[in-house]
Enzyme design. Structure first.
Site, PDB file in Angstrom:
ATOM      1  N   GLU A 302     -37.126 -10.360  52.359  1.00 21.55           N
ATOM      2  CA  GLU A 302     -38.454  -9.754  52.550  1.00 21.55           C
ATOM      3  C   GLU A 302     -38.357  -8.443  53.332  1.00 21.55           C
ATOM      4  O   GLU A 302     -39.104  -7.500  53.078  1.00 21.55           O
ATOM      5  CB  GLU A 302     -39.390 -10.743  53.249  1.00 21.55           C
ATOM      6  CG  GLU A 302     -39.577 -12.075  52.520  1.00 21.55           C
ATOM      7  CD  GLU A 302     -39.927 -11.934  51.054  1.00 21.55           C
ATOM      8  OE1 GLU A 302     -40.556 -10.923  50.671  1.00 21.55           O
ATOM      9  OE2 GLU A 302     -39.561 -12.827  50.274  1.00 21.55           O
ATOM     10  N   TYR A 389     -35.219 -11.035  39.454  1.00 22.07           N
ATOM     11  CA  TYR A 389     -34.431 -11.037  40.686  1.00 22.07           C
ATOM     12  C   TYR A 389     -32.932 -10.980  40.360  1.00 22.07           C
ATOM     13  O   TYR A 389     -32.213 -10.088  40.817  1.00 22.07           O
ATOM     14  CB  TYR A 389     -34.696 -12.305  41.494  1.00 22.07           C
ATOM     15  CG  TYR A 389     -36.080 -12.462  42.055  1.00 22.07           C
ATOM     16  CD1 TYR A 389     -36.304 -12.369  43.426  1.00 22.07           C
ATOM     17  CD2 TYR A 389     -37.175 -12.749  41.239  1.00 22.07           C
ATOM     18  CE1 TYR A 389     -37.570 -12.539  43.966  1.00 22.07           C
ATOM     19  CE2 TYR A 389     -38.448 -12.916  41.760  1.00 22.07           C
ATOM     20  CZ  TYR A 389     -38.641 -12.812  43.125  1.00 22.07           C
ATOM     21  OH  TYR A 389     -39.899 -12.982  43.649  1.00 22.07           O
TER      22      TYR A 389
END
EC number: 3.4.11.-
Length: 618
Positions: A302, A389
């Site tokens: 993150e 991803y």
């Protein structure tokens, strides 16, 4: 004419952002916990990017209650909600009385309140929180859910600055820096105005709010963790050792952090994702609090979004790999700097297994397994998986190996400088990479010869890289011993896993799940008992062990599975567990979902409904 001048790159917005560009949004809302709604208004500053060529503004909206509209301070009567269009909602069309010239800015003020159909907000009763004292609310706007809070240009191709003015009886967190006042700390239960400012332009999906019984503690010189007061100390311990190290490491790879503070909000357990990269405050799942500091990779991920995704953003969800593939790549570069290159490869091995699972779920020729899928007419949530991803990571890893790591390292800050504050698509990325290496004959030749179309548009798995398997070999060997049972003399002992990290145990369990002949129920139960997996507090480990047990038709894990499904709402765990559970006992899976569906976030609830009852595209 205007459309030709300013082509729309995002098929998942109904807004006419090719005619108007939002430069600033002020969101004024009061939070009503009992009615479970936000009430207030938003003011968009819209800059005309045509010269009086349009007399209407179209904004995305979905399930919002619009009370009135003003333009330039004057009430507008000629506004309407257009007919609903699938997942994209009912667009708001505002008719203008007077034309607006090129680069002129007008204020559009919309009085609005959310409804019970809002897909971005989750409202928790006190009973659903850890200390069970106060209600709680949080938002999750990615991908196209901001439009269910307020009408907006709900596309990652538009970025604007934000002011948040939020009134609540409980503490508030938003995706901006708090505007600190000299007033006294608000008392619980007394409605207080909380102000935040976001000076860095952000797309609508990064609009974020949370309010509840929230306390804060420092975890670094520019970071705090925020969570329920009863969980504060354990969250502080989990994160304080690594957060600043992560920030300094990635700053050396790219350039200094741009957002002032980097903070983490640990949400209640129904949060559907591992984390959400909301600026200033990452929203994170409590499943990272494993009491062993082994799941903080989520924070590295993150944090990396503060550059890839938040500063440099994919222009549409079709190019989502530019957000997530880059972020996984940077996350693993952080881990390599701190723990060694072998660790990066080991993490990539875990990622490859997740990629393979996603491809098998969709099927190898499915549109959503492409790096750049066609999402016209699709709900981007349906395409959400590990593919952008991990396929994105593997593409970047391939490019790094192709031109050489030292050369690729020089490209990284160039790329993030070139597109800082901007949105781009895969073709912009390709052009920038080719341009950067045009003076390097060898690298340029290799990149020109690369089969770009296969990487972008070929469904299924990409070519598998040569990973360093040294950290995985020990668990591959252990898995091989379990595969040989019950015929072989191998006798499992607790010492088999002594010294292994939680991630190594994860890979071990993933290898077990790959067995063509599943373990017997007896062997699955033996594994849980001997290795102490049945009581693991690390959910990454616990959920995989439960999947092993379900695949083995071990009825003793059904109870712990339904218990876990009632305690965590992270889709990474919830969706595979429901899929596995329904193969063992479909009725138990359905009953468990019916019991807990109100605990789950609307996004998670919708995806599990599709897994259990609906189409395979979910």
């Amino acid at each position: 004419m205007a459309t030709l001048m300013n082509p729309v790159r995002d098929p998942n917005t109904l807004s006419n952002y090719n005619n108007w560009l939002c430069t600033h949004t002020t969101a004024n809302f009061e939070i009503f916990f009992e009615e479970k709604k936000l009430v207030g208004n938003v003011v968009h500053k819209l800059r005309s990017i045509t010269n009086a060529e349009t007399d209407e503004i179209i904004l995305d909206s979905h399930h919002v209650d619009i009370r009135n509209v003003q333009v330039a301070g004057l009430p507008v009567k000629a506004w309407e909600l257009l007919p609903p269009l699938g997942p994209y909602g009912t667009a708001l069309k505002i008719k203008l009385e007077n034309p607006v010239g090129l680069n002129e800015i007008i204020d559009v003020d919309i009085a609005v309140q959310t409804t019970k159909e809002c897909t971005a907000l989750q409202w928790l009763t006190p009973a659903q929180t850890s200390n069970k004292k106060h209600p709680y609310m949080f938002s999750q706007c990615q991908a196209i859910h901001a439009r269910s809070i307020f009408p907006c240009q709900d596309t990652p191709d538009v970025k604007c600055t934000f002011d948040f003015n939020i009134t609540s009886p409980l503490p508030v967190i938003a995706s901006g820096l708090p505007v600190r006042s000299t007033s006294t700390v608000p008392q619980s239960g007394v409605k207080t105005l909380h102000r935040f400012h976001q000076k860095v332009p952000i797309p609508s999906y990064l609009f974020a709010l949370a309010s509840g019984d929230i306390a804060e503690a420092a975890i670094g010189p520019r970071s705090v963790v925020a969570t329920s007061p009863d969980k504060l100390e354990e969250c502080k311990w989990e994160l304080e050792a690594d957060t600043e190290r992560f920030i300094k490491t990635i700053e050396e790879i790219i350039y200094p952090y741009a957002w002032g503070e980097y903070n983490v909000l640990i949400l209640p357990p129904s949060f559907p994702y591992g984390g959400m990269e909301n600026p200033v405050f990452t929203f994170a799942t409590p499943s990272i609090i494993s009491k062993d500091r082994e799941n903080v990779d989520v924070i590295a991920h993150e944090l990396a979004h503060s550059w890839s995704g938040n500063l440099v953003t994919s222009a549409s969800w079709e190019h989502f790999w530019l957000n997530e593939g880059w972020t996984v790549y940077l996350e693993r570069r952080i881990l390599a700097s701190l723990h060694g290159e072998k660790y990066r490869h080991f993490s990539a091995i875990i990622g490859w297994k997740a990629l393979r699972d996603s491809v098998e779920h969709y099927s190898h020729d499915h549109e959503f397994t492409k790096l750049v899928p066609n999402l016209k007419g699709e709900d981007p949530d349906d395409a959400f998986s590990t593919i952008p991803y991990e396929k994105g990571f593997n593409f970047l890893f391939h490019l790094e190996n192709l031109v050489g790591k030292e050369k690729f390292d020089r490209f990284i800050p160039h790329y993030f400088t070139t597109f800082k504050g901007k949105s781009l698509d895969s073709y912009d990325f390709k052009a920038t990479l080719l341009d950067f290496f045009k003076s390097d004959a060898e690298a340029s030749r290799l990149l020109q010869e690369l089969d770009w179309d296969s990487w972008f548009y070929k469904p299924g798995l990409p070519p598998k890289p040569e990973f360093d398997t040294s950290l995985a070999d020990v668990v591959y060997e252990l898995a091989g011993k379990w595969r040989s049972l019950p015929e072989s003399p191998f006798q499992p002992q607790p010492s088999d896993i002594q010294g292994l990290t939680a991630n190594q145990i994860v890979v071990f369990l993933e290898q077990i799940l790959l067995f063509e002949r599943p373990l017997t129920a007896e062997l699955s139960k033996l594994m849980g008992e001997v290795y102490g997996l049945t009581g693991s507090e690390n959910i990454e480990v616990a959920n995989l062990y439960l999947q092993v047990g379900l695949k083995a038709a071990d009825k003793s894990v059904i109870g712990p599975t339904t218990d876990l499904l009632g305690r965590i709402g992270r889709m990474k765990f919830v969706r595979p567990l429901y899929r596995a559970l329904q193969k063992v006992d479909r009725q138990v899976a359905i009953d468990t979902f019916e019991k807990h569906k109100d605990f789950y976030h609307p996004i998670c609830r919708g995806m599990v409904e599709k897994d259990l009852f609906g189409k395979k595209d979910a």
